[in-house]
Design an enzyme around this catalytic site. Structure first.
Site, PDB file in Angstrom:
ATOM      1  N   TYR A   1       0.869  -1.179   0.000  1.00  9.83           N
ATOM      2  CA  TYR A   1       0.000   0.000   0.000  1.00  9.83           C
ATOM      3  C   TYR A   1       0.908   1.231   0.000  1.00  9.83           C
ATOM      4  O   TYR A   1       1.765   1.355   0.878  1.00  9.83           O
ATOM      5  CB  TYR A   1      -0.831  -0.060   1.266  1.00  9.83           C
TER       6      TYR A   1
ATOM      7  N   GLY B   1       3.392  12.947   3.976  1.00  9.78           N
ATOM      8  CA  GLY B   1       3.367  11.854   4.944  1.00  9.78           C
ATOM      9  C   GLY B   1       2.037  11.903   5.650  1.00  9.78           C
ATOM     10  O   GLY B   1       1.049  11.316   5.207  1.00  9.78           O
TER      11      GLY B   1
ATOM     12  N   ASP C   1      -9.910   3.589   9.187  1.00  3.69           N
ATOM     13  CA  ASP C   1     -10.835   3.213  10.261  1.00  3.69           C
ATOM     14  C   ASP C   1     -10.686   1.735  10.623  1.00  3.69           C
ATOM     15  O   ASP C   1     -10.971   1.330  11.751  1.00  3.69           O
ATOM     16  CB  ASP C   1     -12.285   3.509   9.855  1.00  3.69           C
TER      17      ASP C   1
ATOM     18  N   ARG D   1      10.091 -10.165  39.531  1.00  4.50           N
ATOM     19  CA  ARG D   1       9.735 -11.229  40.488  1.00  4.50           C
ATOM     20  C   ARG D   1      10.984 -11.945  40.977  1.00  4.50           C
ATOM     21  O   ARG D   1      11.137 -12.220  42.162  1.00  4.50           O
ATOM     22  CB  ARG D   1       8.788 -12.227  39.839  1.00  4.50           C
TER      23      ARG D   1
ATOM     24  N   GLU E   1       0.522   5.024  10.092  1.00  2.96           N
ATOM     25  CA  GLU E   1      -0.952   5.023  10.194  1.00  2.96           C
ATOM     26  C   GLU E   1      -1.468   6.253  10.943  1.00  2.96           C
ATOM     27  O   GLU E   1      -2.438   6.165  11.688  1.00  2.96           O
ATOM     28  CB  GLU E   1      -1.453   3.750  10.890  1.00  2.96           C
ATOM     29  N   GLY E   2      -0.813   7.369  10.766  1.00  3.51           N
ATOM     30  CA  GLY E   2      -1.227   8.609  11.420  1.00  3.51           C
ATOM     31  C   GLY E   2      -0.383   8.854  12.654  1.00  3.51           C
ATOM     32  O   GLY E   2      -0.463   8.096  13.621  1.00  3.51           O
ATOM     33  N   THR E   3       0.467   9.889  12.613  1.00  3.22           N
ATOM     34  CA  THR E   3       1.332  10.162  13.767  1.00  3.22           C
ATOM     35  C   THR E   3       0.477  10.570  14.963  1.00  3.22           C
ATOM     36  O   THR E   3      -0.675  10.995  14.807  1.00  3.22           O
ATOM     37  CB  THR E   3       2.327  11.306  13.476  1.00  3.22           C
TER      38      THR E   3
HETATM   39  C1  LIG Z   1       8.324   1.207   9.322  1.00  3.62           C
HETATM   40  C2  LIG Z   1       7.439   2.070   8.493  1.00  3.62           C
HETATM   41  C3  LIG Z   1       6.557   1.471   7.593  1.00  3.62           C
HETATM   42  C4  LIG Z   1       5.737   2.263   6.795  1.00  3.62           C
HETATM   43  N1  LIG Z   1       4.912   1.650   5.876  1.00  3.62           N
HETATM   44  C5  LIG Z   1       4.196   2.419   5.036  1.00  3.62           C
HETATM   45  C6  LIG Z   1       3.410   1.817   3.985  1.00  3.62           C
HETATM   46  O1  LIG Z   1       3.350   0.588   3.867  1.00  3.62           O
HETATM   47  N2  LIG Z   1       2.755   2.631   3.115  1.00  3.62           N
HETATM   48  C7  LIG Z   1       2.797   3.992   3.217  1.00  3.62           C
HETATM   49  O2  LIG Z   1       2.176   4.660   2.396  1.00  3.62           O
HETATM   50  N3  LIG Z   1       3.527   4.606   4.187  1.00  3.62           N
HETATM   51  C8  LIG Z   1       4.225   3.849   5.088  1.00  3.62           C
HETATM   52  N4  LIG Z   1       4.986   4.443   6.055  1.00  3.62           N
HETATM   53  C9  LIG Z   1       5.059   5.893   6.120  1.00  3.62           C
HETATM   54  C10 LIG Z   1       4.241   6.469   7.266  1.00  3.62           C
HETATM   55  O3  LIG Z   1       2.889   6.304   7.022  1.00  3.62           O
HETATM   56  C11 LIG Z   1       4.662   7.942   7.405  1.00  3.62           C
HETATM   57  O4  LIG Z   1       5.953   7.942   7.971  1.00  3.62           O
HETATM   58  C12 LIG Z   1       3.699   8.715   8.274  1.00  3.62           C
HETATM   59  O5  LIG Z   1       2.516   8.939   7.590  1.00  3.62           O
HETATM   60  C13 LIG Z   1       4.278  10.052   8.723  1.00  3.62           C
HETATM   61  O6  LIG Z   1       4.704  10.773   7.639  1.00  3.62           O
HETATM   62  P1  LIG Z   1       6.140  11.479   7.627  1.00  3.62           P
HETATM   63  O7  LIG Z   1       7.123  10.469   8.088  1.00  3.62           O
HETATM   64  O8  LIG Z   1       6.342  12.120   6.304  1.00  3.62           O
HETATM   65  O9  LIG Z   1       6.060  12.563   8.770  1.00  3.62           O
HETATM   66  P2  LIG Z   1       5.439  14.038   8.663  1.00  3.62           P
HETATM   67  O10 LIG Z   1       4.040  13.977   8.213  1.00  3.62           O
HETATM   68  O11 LIG Z   1       6.373  14.889   7.878  1.00  3.62           O
HETATM   69  O12 LIG Z   1       5.477  14.469  10.171  1.00  3.62           O
HETATM   70  C14 LIG Z   1       6.685  14.807  10.831  1.00  3.62           C
HETATM   71  C15 LIG Z   1       6.344  15.264  12.247  1.00  3.62           C
HETATM   72  O13 LIG Z   1       5.505  16.433  12.175  1.00  3.62           O
HETATM   73  C16 LIG Z   1       4.299  16.216  12.910  1.00  3.62           C
HETATM   74  N5  LIG Z   1       3.211  16.876  12.197  1.00  3.62           N
HETATM   75  C17 LIG Z   1       2.813  16.701  10.904  1.00  3.62           C
HETATM   76  N6  LIG Z   1       1.757  17.494  10.624  1.00  3.62           N
HETATM   77  C18 LIG Z   1       1.462  18.165  11.754  1.00  3.62           C
HETATM   78  C19 LIG Z   1       0.484  19.140  12.107  1.00  3.62           C
HETATM   79  N7  LIG Z   1      -0.436  19.555  11.206  1.00  3.62           N
HETATM   80  N8  LIG Z   1       0.495  19.638  13.367  1.00  3.62           N
HETATM   81  C20 LIG Z   1       1.422  19.205  14.295  1.00  3.62           C
HETATM   82  N9  LIG Z   1       2.370  18.298  14.010  1.00  3.62           N
HETATM   83  C21 LIG Z   1       2.400  17.782  12.771  1.00  3.62           C
HETATM   84  C22 LIG Z   1       4.117  14.715  12.904  1.00  3.62           C
HETATM   85  O14 LIG Z   1       3.346  14.298  14.021  1.00  3.62           O
HETATM   86  C23 LIG Z   1       5.537  14.219  13.013  1.00  3.62           C
HETATM   87  O15 LIG Z   1       5.934  14.222  14.350  1.00  3.62           O
HETATM   88  C24 LIG Z   1       5.789   3.676   6.899  1.00  3.62           C
HETATM   89  C25 LIG Z   1       6.657   4.271   7.821  1.00  3.62           C
HETATM   90  C26 LIG Z   1       7.470   3.493   8.602  1.00  3.62           C
HETATM   91  C27 LIG Z   1       8.402   4.186   9.565  1.00  3.62           C
END
Ligand SMILES: Cc1cc2nc3c(=O)[nH]c(=O)nc-3n(C[C@H](O)[C@H](O)[C@H](O)COP(=O)(O)OP(=O)(O)OC[C@H]3O[C@@H](n4cnc5c(N)ncnc54)[C@H](O)[C@@H]3O)c2cc1C
Length: 396
Positions: free
Chosen positions: A133, A141, A252, A278, A375-377
């Site tokens: 996916y 991200g 969801d 323990r 899956e959503g930080t």
């Molecule tokens: C092991 C692993 C497997 C993964 N597998 C998949 C996969 O199969 N398919 C896929 O599509 N993706 C995958 N991902 C990607 C993952 O979904 C993204 O890393 C994630 O969505 C976060 O995106 P980003 O890393 O670009 O962080 P960003 O979105 O750039 O965020 C960086 C930081 O900023 C914060 N932030 C962002 N926006 C805001 C806001 N509006 N307000 C406050 N703070 C904010 C975030 O919380 C985070 O702390 C994977 C990632 C990992 C590490």
């Protein structure tokens, strides 16, 4: 009222997972962690897994796409997901199956697409197969609405251009559900989901990431350069659902699942720490430090249990066809920090041994971090949750 009873069917599946976890997942995960590379595609473990009959269909994922006649598909998947994560989440993510690519096909796919992508590639158990996916890009991200990968209509094909990163099993997948925009000016409404099959000209795999945890699982960069995808591979064509809505609907289902995986890892660290405590504290903890440690363990356990219940509630609502976006977000917001806390407390209980990188507890600490990212930080989930609770329109 949610039903937390386990019937004999669940117990049997959990017993089998425990056996597979102990004999297959845990050893493979530890070996990959020490080696620093994902489990290779030709590892005999994948064949063994296929022979167990414990496909994701059997444990609740992947079968009965409409949920017809089945009211516990997500509940049972949640139970299985926690138990598997307990043994090794990296190894678990590496197992053959449609993976995160399954839900969008189940939600948006035609019967023929479900047959082509969810059934046919996985039928031959002697040939492990994967799906993947792909939404994440360098500039998109958390904010998936900003994806820049484009899809341009060309006769009976779409031509896809763009890059995806951090894609689980992306390098080994037979197909990848790729989210791209057909109209960048339309924002989210322009997004569509395409199933891009391995070997399609223009689709190539780039680097495999070196990660701090979940090492057993492959995480790949994917490139699409003038990649021609037939229209029969577009998901949801002609339906009143955009690719963006499909991605959201997928969350969801998958967020409670991902949240409960964190609970499984936290439980693994907690159990190990409890054993150590323990042993060290004997029949009666006496010193203030020992008593404080027990209290921290008790509090960590309380948070893990609360996290599990949030996951169960979100899954239960999904099984009963009730909206669960808020509950799914709550589970995803709450579980990863609770699990990270459990692994931190467990590290403290281990003392100096905890920071050596050859203990299970230390590995759990590294493995669980990412659950607050994918899956959503955590940050973004808190924003989503707050807006939803107050009825504001979504920004993510
Ligand atoms: C092991 C692993 C497997 C993964 N597998 C998949 C996969 O199969 N398919 C896929 O599509 N993706 C995958 N991902 C990607 C993952 O979904 C993204 O890393 C994630 O969505 C976060 O995106 P980003 O890393 O670009 O962080 P960003 O979105 O750039 O965020 C960086 C930081 O900023 C914060 N932030 C962002 N926006 C805001 C806001 N509006 N307000 C406050 N703070 C904010 C975030 O919380 C985070 O702390 C994977 C990632 C990992 C590490």
């Amino acid at each position: 009222m949610i039903d937390t009873q386990l019937d004999a069917g669940y117990e049997n599946v959990l017993r089998m997972i425990r056996y597979v976890g102990e004999h297959m997942l845990r050893p493979a995960g530890l070996a990959a962690d020490r080696r620093g590379t994902p489990i290779p595609v030709d590892d005999p473990m994948f064949l063994e897994w296929n022979q167990t009959g414990l496909s994701f269909g059997a444990v609740g994922m992947g079968k009965n796409s409409q949920g017809e006649g089945v009211t516990r598909i997500n509940r049972s998947a949640i139970l299985a997901a926690e138990e598997m994560a307990y043994w090794d989440q990296g190894a678990c993510m590496s197992l053959p199956g449609p993976g995160l690519g399954g839900p969008p096909i189940r939600i948006l796919g035609t019967e023929s697409q479900k047959q082509r992508f969810l059934i046919d590639p996985f039928e031959d158990k002697t040939k492990p197969a994967w799906g993947a996916y792909a939404t994440t890009e360098a500039a998109a991200g958390s904010d998936v609405a900003r994806i820049q990968t484009t899809a341009v209509e060309d006769g009976d094909h779409y031509i896809i251009n763009g890059n995806k990163m951090f894609i689980t099993n992306g390098g080994r997948a037979s197909w990848v559900v790729v989210f791209a925009t057909v109209d960048p000016s339309a924002g989210r409404a322009g997004q569509r989901a395409f199933v891009v099959e391995k070997g399609t000209p223009g689709f190539t795999v780039g680097r495999i990431e070196k990660k701090m945890g979940l090492t057993a699982s492959e995480t790949a960069t994917l490139f699409f350069e003038n990649c021609r995808v037939p229209k029969e591979n577009v998901l949801g064509a002609g339906q009143d659902k955009s690719g963006f809505k499909a991605a959201m609907a997928t969350f969801d289902i998958t967020r409670p699942m991902v949240a409960v995986m964190a609970v499984g890892i936290g439980r693994c660290a907690w159990n190990r720490a409890a054993e150590i405590a323990r042993e060290a504290f004997g029949a009666q903890p006496t010193s203030p430090i020992e008593q404080a440690m027990l209290q921290r363990l008790a509090h960590a356990r309380q948070r893990l249990d609360a996290a599990r219940l949030l996951c169960w509630r979100a899954a239960w609502k999904m099984d009963h066809k009730q909206p669960n976006t808020i509950e799914a977000s709550m589970a995803k917001v709450y579980a990863p920090p609770a699990a990270l806390n459990a692994t931190k407390v467990a590290m403290d209980v281990c003392g100096l041994a905890g920071v050596r990188n050859d203990t299970l507890v230390e590995k759990c600490f590294r493995d669980v971090k990412v659950f607050d990212i994918f899956e959503g930080t955590g940050e973004v989930q808190r924003i989503v949750l707050a807006r939803r609770l107050f009825g504001y329109p979504r920004t993510h």
